[in-house]
Design an enzyme around this catalytic site. Structure first.
Site, PDB file in Angstrom:
ATOM      1  N   GLU A 102       0.636 -12.535   5.152  1.00  0.00           N
ATOM      2  CA  GLU A 102       1.677 -11.954   4.295  1.00  0.00           C
ATOM      3  C   GLU A 102       3.009 -11.880   5.041  1.00  0.00           C
ATOM      4  O   GLU A 102       4.058 -12.225   4.497  1.00  0.00           O
ATOM      5  CB  GLU A 102       1.247 -10.562   3.824  1.00  0.00           C
ATOM      6  CG  GLU A 102       0.122 -10.598   2.805  1.00  0.00           C
ATOM      7  CD  GLU A 102      -0.441  -9.228   2.483  1.00  0.00           C
ATOM      8  OE1 GLU A 102      -1.190  -9.123   1.498  1.00  0.00           O
ATOM      9  OE2 GLU A 102      -0.153  -8.263   3.215  1.00  0.00           O
ATOM     10  N   ASP A 119       0.833  -1.204   0.000  1.00  0.00           N
ATOM     11  CA  ASP A 119       0.000   0.000   0.000  1.00  0.00           C
ATOM     12  C   ASP A 119       0.865   1.251   0.000  1.00  0.00           C
ATOM     13  O   ASP A 119       0.487   2.281  -0.552  1.00  0.00           O
ATOM     14  CB  ASP A 119      -0.933  -0.015   1.215  1.00  0.00           C
ATOM     15  CG  ASP A 119      -1.910  -1.177   1.152  1.00  0.00           C
ATOM     16  OD1 ASP A 119      -2.650  -1.281   0.161  1.00  0.00           O
ATOM     17  OD2 ASP A 119      -1.905  -2.003   2.085  1.00  0.00           O
ATOM     18  N   GLY A 160      -5.765  -5.173   2.055  1.00  0.00           N
ATOM     19  CA  GLY A 160      -6.615  -6.315   1.731  1.00  0.00           C
ATOM     20  C   GLY A 160      -6.851  -7.239   2.906  1.00  0.00           C
ATOM     21  O   GLY A 160      -7.408  -8.330   2.736  1.00  0.00           O
TER      22      GLY A 160
END
Length: 228
Positions: A107, A88, A101
């Protein structure tokens, strides 16, 4: 070149990079989001060389299976060659803000299990200083209000992302206005708050390489950390 075209180009560039750096069999960590999905769709050209992909979200797993790429659980794979994901925000030190997200915890886990992290992004994500994008924090539901109060004390303005439950069954607080002058220190401080599962600042797990798409082509930014 519009933003979607930039995402597609950087996804293709990441596939070319992976193919050149890793000429043999591949075990890949796969991120989440629109840019990561462009990478997944371009990845079929390497299908015969891929032993495993480990996705960071249910959404990415579904697309990998749709593309008939081999999906495995991280527990069954061990270390991965490289993790490919978007951001981002990303700065010149390749520190990032991620989690728009809501996949930040997985992640960060898959990134930590990989020998290298390649960030792919369009030019709008490259910033001089992190923090304009609200910092996502994954929290245990019972601790939401307590964690929010701690973040207010730190100078932030947390907002509960009410319509979102993570793949882990937790909630997201998006923290506005929090100064990010020292990303690593802030990441560690937030993740010490009881009830916090993961902070969306990726400084401890910063990228080794960033491929940034612009209207004029692909810019390559390297960190001091080795890629292999």
């Amino acid at each position: 070149m519009n933003l979607q075209a930039q995402k597609e180009k950087v996804g293709e560039a990441a596939v070319e990079f992976v193919a050149s750096l890793y000429p043999d069999r591949l075990k890949l960590g796969i991120g989440t989001g629109s840019t990561a999905e462009c990478f997944i769709r371009s990845l079929t050209v390497l299908k015969d060389r891929i032993d495993a992909t480990v996705p960071s979200s249910v959404r990415s797993e579904a697309l990998l299976r749709e593309m008939d790429l081999p999906v495995m659980d991280l527990n069954a794979v061990g270390s991965l060659d490289v993790y490919i994901d978007g951001a981002d925000e990303i700065n010149a030190e390749l520190e990032m803000v991620k989690g728009g997200g809501a996949a930040l915890t997985r992640e960060k886990i898959v990134a930590a299990a990989s020998n290298a992290f390649v960030c792919i992004a369009d030019e709008t994500k490259l910033v001089d200083k992190l923090g304009s994008f609200p910092i996502p924090i994954e929290v245990i539901p019972i601790a939401r209000s307590m964690v929010a109060r701690e973040l207010v004390v730190m100078g932030g303005q947390p907002v509960w992302r009410e319509d979102t439950t993570t793949d882990n069954g937790n909630w997201i607080l998006d923290v506005h206005g929090l100064p990010v002058s020292e990303p690593l220190g802030l990441e560690q401080r937030i993740e010490l708050i009881p009830g916090v599962v993961c902070c969306g600042i990726f400084a401890r797990n910063a990228a080794n390489l960033a491929l940034i798409a612009s209207a004029t082509g692909i810019q390559r930014l390297e960190a001091s950390r080795d890629i292999v």
